[in-house]
Design an enzyme around this catalytic site. Structure first.
Site, mmCIF file in Angstrom:
data_model
loop_
_atom_site.group_PDB
_atom_site.id
_atom_site.type_symbol
_atom_site.label_atom_id
_atom_site.label_comp_id
_atom_site.label_asym_id
_atom_site.label_seq_id
_atom_site.Cartn_x
_atom_site.Cartn_y
_atom_site.Cartn_z
ATOM 1 N N LEU A 1 -21.535 0.574 -1.035
ATOM 2 C CA LEU A 1 -23.068 0.651 -0.012
ATOM 3 C C LEU A 1 -23.056 1.449 0.789
ATOM 4 O O LEU A 1 -23.997 0.849 2.117
ATOM 5 C CB LEU A 1 -22.905 -0.984 0.360
ATOM 6 C CG LEU A 1 -22.311 -2.125 0.140
ATOM 7 C CD1 LEU A 1 -21.351 -3.562 0.225
ATOM 8 C CD2 LEU A 1 -23.630 -3.192 -1.166
ATOM 9 N N TYR B 1 0.901 -1.228 -0.345
ATOM 10 C CA TYR B 1 0.151 0.011 -0.423
ATOM 11 C C TYR B 1 0.566 1.250 0.420
ATOM 12 O O TYR B 1 1.697 1.222 0.726
ATOM 13 C CB TYR B 1 -1.223 0.084 1.384
ATOM 14 C CG TYR B 1 -1.188 -1.076 1.771
ATOM 15 C CD1 TYR B 1 -2.622 -2.148 0.567
ATOM 16 C CD2 TYR B 1 -2.786 -0.905 2.746
ATOM 17 C CE1 TYR B 1 -3.756 -2.781 0.570
ATOM 18 C CE2 TYR B 1 -3.528 -2.280 3.025
ATOM 19 C CZ TYR B 1 -3.709 -3.220 1.506
ATOM 20 O OH TYR B 1 -4.536 -4.242 1.703
ATOM 21 N N HIS C 1 -0.788 -12.172 1.019
ATOM 22 C CA HIS C 1 -2.195 -11.521 1.000
ATOM 23 C C HIS C 1 -2.935 -12.013 -0.743
ATOM 24 O O HIS C 1 -3.927 -11.707 -0.666
ATOM 25 C CB HIS C 1 -1.400 -10.340 -0.382
ATOM 26 C CG HIS C 1 -1.537 -9.231 -0.013
ATOM 27 N ND1 HIS C 1 -1.527 -7.928 0.131
ATOM 28 C CD2 HIS C 1 -3.148 -8.511 -0.204
ATOM 29 C CE1 HIS C 1 -2.049 -5.769 -0.398
ATOM 30 N NE2 HIS C 1 -3.643 -7.086 -0.439
ATOM 31 N N LEU D 1 -17.991 -2.401 3.302
ATOM 32 C CA LEU D 1 -18.698 -1.090 2.791
ATOM 33 C C LEU D 1 -18.725 -0.892 1.208
ATOM 34 O O LEU D 1 -19.208 -0.132 0.581
ATOM 35 C CB LEU D 1 -18.354 0.203 2.986
ATOM 36 C CG LEU D 1 -17.962 0.326 4.701
ATOM 37 C CD1 LEU D 1 -17.589 1.240 5.498
ATOM 38 C CD2 LEU D 1 -19.559 0.074 4.894
ATOM 39 N N SER E 1 -12.925 -4.886 2.777
ATOM 40 C CA SER E 1 -14.278 -4.488 1.471
ATOM 41 C C SER E 1 -15.179 -4.130 2.146
ATOM 42 O O SER E 1 -16.375 -4.354 0.967
ATOM 43 C CB SER E 1 -14.045 -3.887 -0.059
ATOM 44 O OG SER E 1 -12.436 -3.836 -0.191
ATOM 45 N N ARG F 1 -16.191 -1.080 -1.697
ATOM 46 C CA ARG F 1 -15.476 0.553 -1.907
ATOM 47 C C ARG F 1 -16.295 1.647 -1.568
ATOM 48 O O ARG F 1 -15.672 2.067 -2.898
ATOM 49 C CB ARG F 1 -14.442 0.019 -2.789
ATOM 50 C CG ARG F 1 -14.053 -1.700 -2.617
ATOM 51 C CD ARG F 1 -13.114 -1.655 -4.399
ATOM 52 N NE ARG F 1 -12.445 -3.046 -4.059
ATOM 53 C CZ ARG F 1 -10.990 -3.590 -3.929
ATOM 54 N NH1 ARG F 1 -10.286 -3.099 -3.671
ATOM 55 N NH2 ARG F 1 -10.852 -4.625 -4.231
HETATM 56 N N1 LIG Z 1 -6.202 -8.542 1.473
HETATM 57 C C1 LIG Z 1 -6.487 -7.542 -0.522
HETATM 58 O O1 LIG Z 1 -6.903 -7.946 -0.552
HETATM 59 C C2 LIG Z 1 -7.748 -6.454 0.076
HETATM 60 C C3 LIG Z 1 -8.318 -5.866 -0.639
HETATM 61 C C4 LIG Z 1 -8.988 -4.073 -0.199
HETATM 62 C C5 LIG Z 1 -8.734 -3.738 0.463
HETATM 63 N N2 LIG Z 1 -8.546 -4.641 2.439
HETATM 64 C C6 LIG Z 1 -8.201 -3.752 2.557
HETATM 65 O O2 LIG Z 1 -10.063 -3.450 3.356
HETATM 66 C C7 LIG Z 1 -9.722 -2.614 4.054
HETATM 67 C C8 LIG Z 1 -11.258 -1.721 3.483
HETATM 68 O O3 LIG Z 1 -11.804 -2.034 1.925
HETATM 69 P P1 LIG Z 1 -12.071 -0.986 1.576
HETATM 70 O O4 LIG Z 1 -11.013 0.351 1.528
HETATM 71 O O5 LIG Z 1 -11.967 -1.608 -0.224
HETATM 72 O O6 LIG Z 1 -13.409 -0.576 1.211
HETATM 73 P P2 LIG Z 1 -14.743 -0.564 2.088
HETATM 74 O O7 LIG Z 1 -13.542 -0.350 3.146
HETATM 75 O O8 LIG Z 1 -15.911 -1.248 1.958
HETATM 76 O O9 LIG Z 1 -14.904 0.781 1.128
HETATM 77 C C9 LIG Z 1 -13.684 1.848 1.617
HETATM 78 C C10 LIG Z 1 -14.480 2.882 0.764
HETATM 79 O O10 LIG Z 1 -15.417 3.564 1.662
HETATM 80 C C11 LIG Z 1 -15.474 5.246 2.011
HETATM 81 N N3 LIG Z 1 -15.990 5.015 2.888
HETATM 82 C C12 LIG Z 1 -15.964 4.615 5.238
HETATM 83 N N4 LIG Z 1 -16.662 4.819 5.267
HETATM 84 C C13 LIG Z 1 -17.866 5.177 5.009
HETATM 85 C C14 LIG Z 1 -19.675 6.436 5.901
HETATM 86 N N5 LIG Z 1 -19.709 5.679 7.035
HETATM 87 N N6 LIG Z 1 -20.357 6.722 4.957
HETATM 88 C C15 LIG Z 1 -19.447 7.456 3.804
HETATM 89 N N7 LIG Z 1 -18.619 6.487 2.932
HETATM 90 C C16 LIG Z 1 -17.619 5.826 3.902
HETATM 91 C C17 LIG Z 1 -14.310 5.965 2.339
HETATM 92 O O11 LIG Z 1 -14.015 6.338 1.780
HETATM 93 P P3 LIG Z 1 -12.728 7.337 2.378
HETATM 94 O O12 LIG Z 1 -11.918 6.361 1.986
HETATM 95 O O13 LIG Z 1 -12.942 8.776 2.167
HETATM 96 O O14 LIG Z 1 -12.785 7.892 4.028
HETATM 97 C C18 LIG Z 1 -13.713 4.773 1.295
HETATM 98 O O15 LIG Z 1 -13.725 5.295 -0.289
HETATM 99 C C19 LIG Z 1 -9.248 -1.371 3.185
HETATM 100 O O16 LIG Z 1 -8.447 -0.266 3.666
HETATM 101 C C20 LIG Z 1 -7.553 -2.340 3.009
HETATM 102 O O17 LIG Z 1 -6.752 -3.057 4.232
HETATM 103 C C21 LIG Z 1 -7.339 -5.864 1.750
#
Ligand SMILES: NC(=O)c1ccc[n+]([C@@H]2O[C@H](COP(=O)([O-])OP(=O)(O)OC[C@H]3O[C@@H](n4cnc5c(N)ncnc54)[C@H](OP(=O)(O)O)[C@@H]3O)[C@@H](O)[C@H]2O)c1
Length: 332
Positions: A207, A54, A121, A202, A200, A204
């Site tokens: 939701l 990252y 990963h 939410l 993810s 991404r």
């Molecule tokens: N193992 C893997 O392969 C893998 C892959 C992807 C992700 N991940 C991990 O999972 C974590 C979370 O996944 P993700 O970031 O992809 O997706 P997510 O958690 O589904 O969604 C994050 C997105 O939602 C927004 N958000 C968060 N809370 C909100 C709310 N209450 N109201 C409105 N918008 C909101 C965030 O905005 P802002 O960022 O602008 O605040 C960001 O754009 C990552 O940070 C990472 O650590 C792991």
């Protein structure tokens, strides 16, 4: 904050995904990211998720710097196994001879002598999982790592890995619009006493109801524009499902984001989702979801609304999807 057990590791029921703090979904504000990390600690969040890739290592450095003041009170989970490609998707490297070097690099960036939870990963298709996990187990023996995890593994891969060394957590994409884990992985985790960390959760941001047009994810450094679900007719179809989700959330006087997280939490008691955010406002809203209890009827209504056949478009493009270990019939 309520706690849950992932194997023998106790963490807050809601963690914090930190990936977007270094530009994965468009540019980030470093000061607000730091304030978000500190607020998370104040609110009782103890699970922080990063990876060596990252921000090309910058994300680990940021967490190491800010969370050093919290010491052992927090769990920083990081990952290895992706090798950044110059162009296009990364390649996978789980070769046992290189695992310790990757770990040492992460320890250095995090500024610590032990990683609490260390994930592969993605399994490397050219290396038996037993060999990669065997090398990870040696890191535990050396005291460089406390607990082991795997991302995006099929149930059989988890079973083989767990036979080499206890696996503490599986981290896979899981949310209302990505239900693959319900077809085997969650059951295998329960059977083996392994925790499950939905990434993810939410969708991404889809939701949360804040994405109303695909142009919102089309910025240069926004990875989401490559995902079929955010494109064209797929987007329009999926946005209609989110509108229905918003209506159910209104009925429950919660936000769509909170309802989405409460649904994930309702699926088992060994689950700790890691919603990603780089803003204090979203963080504060998300942690409140740990205290929302949904009725069986509401869970069932949401199950039906987001039946996997109702969601349009793949969660990854083809090349990224191939890097997961998910069986073909589990792909969505
Ligand atoms: N193992 C893997 O392969 C893998 C892959 C992807 C992700 N991940 C991990 O999972 C974590 C979370 O996944 P993700 O970031 O992809 O997706 P997510 O958690 O589904 O969604 C994050 C997105 O939602 C927004 N958000 C968060 N809370 C909100 C709310 N209450 N109201 C409105 N918008 C909101 C965030 O905005 P802002 O960022 O602008 O605040 C960001 O754009 C990552 O940070 C990472 O650590 C792991």
């Amino acid at each position: 904050m309520r706690k849950v057990k992932l194997g023998d590791l106790e963490v807050s029921a809601i963690g914090l995904g930190c990936m977007t703090m270094t530009d994965a979904y468009g540019p980030s504000d470093r000061d607000e990211a730091i304030a978000t990390l500190r607020r998370a600690v104040e609110l009782g969040v103890t699970l922080f998720d990063t990876a060596n890739g990252y921000g090309r290592g910058e994300n680990e450095r940021l967490l190491g710097e800010v969370l050093a003041e919290s010491g052992d009170a927090v769990t920083i989970a990081t990952k290895f196994g992706f090798v950044a490609g110059a162009d296009g998707p990364p390649t996978l490297d789980g070769h046992p001879d290189r695992v310790e070097d990757r770990c040492d690099e992460s320890l250095d960036r995090l500024g610590t002598d032990c990683i609490s939870l260390y994930y592969l990963h993605r399994p490397d298709p050219n290396v038996p999982i037993e060999d990669t996990v065997g090398a990870m187990a040696r890191l535990v023996e050396k005291g460089k790592v406390r607990f082991l995890g795997l991302c995006e593994v099929a149930p059989e891969t988890l079973r083989r890995a767990n036979a080499v060394h206890p696996i503490t957590a599986v981290q896979s994409e899981f949310s209302l619009w990505t239900r693959d884990a319900e077809r085997g992985v969650l059951q295998a985790c329960e059977e083996l006493g392994v925790g499950f960390v939905p990434f993810s959760p939410l969708g991404r941001a889809m939701l949360t109801g804040t994405i109303n047009d695909p142009s919102q994810v089309e910025g240069e450094s926004d990875f989401r524009k490559t995902l079929p679900r955010f494109q064209g007719a797929h987007f329009d179809h999926n946005r209609a499902l989110v509108t229905a989700l918003e209506s159910i959330a209104d009925d429950h006087r919660v936000s769509a984001a909170q309802l989405s997280l409460a649904w994930v939490l309702a699926k088992a008691d060994f689950i700790a989702p890691i919603p990603g955010t780089r803003r204090r406002t979203w963080l504060e809203q998300n942690v409140q979801a740990a205290d929302i209890t949904l009725s069986a009827g509401t869970v069932s209504d949401l199950d039906q609304l987001f039946d996997p056949t109702a969601v349009s478009g793949g969660r990854y493009g083809q090349s990224w999807m191939q890097s997961t270990d998910t069986a073909p019939d589990e792909q969505s």
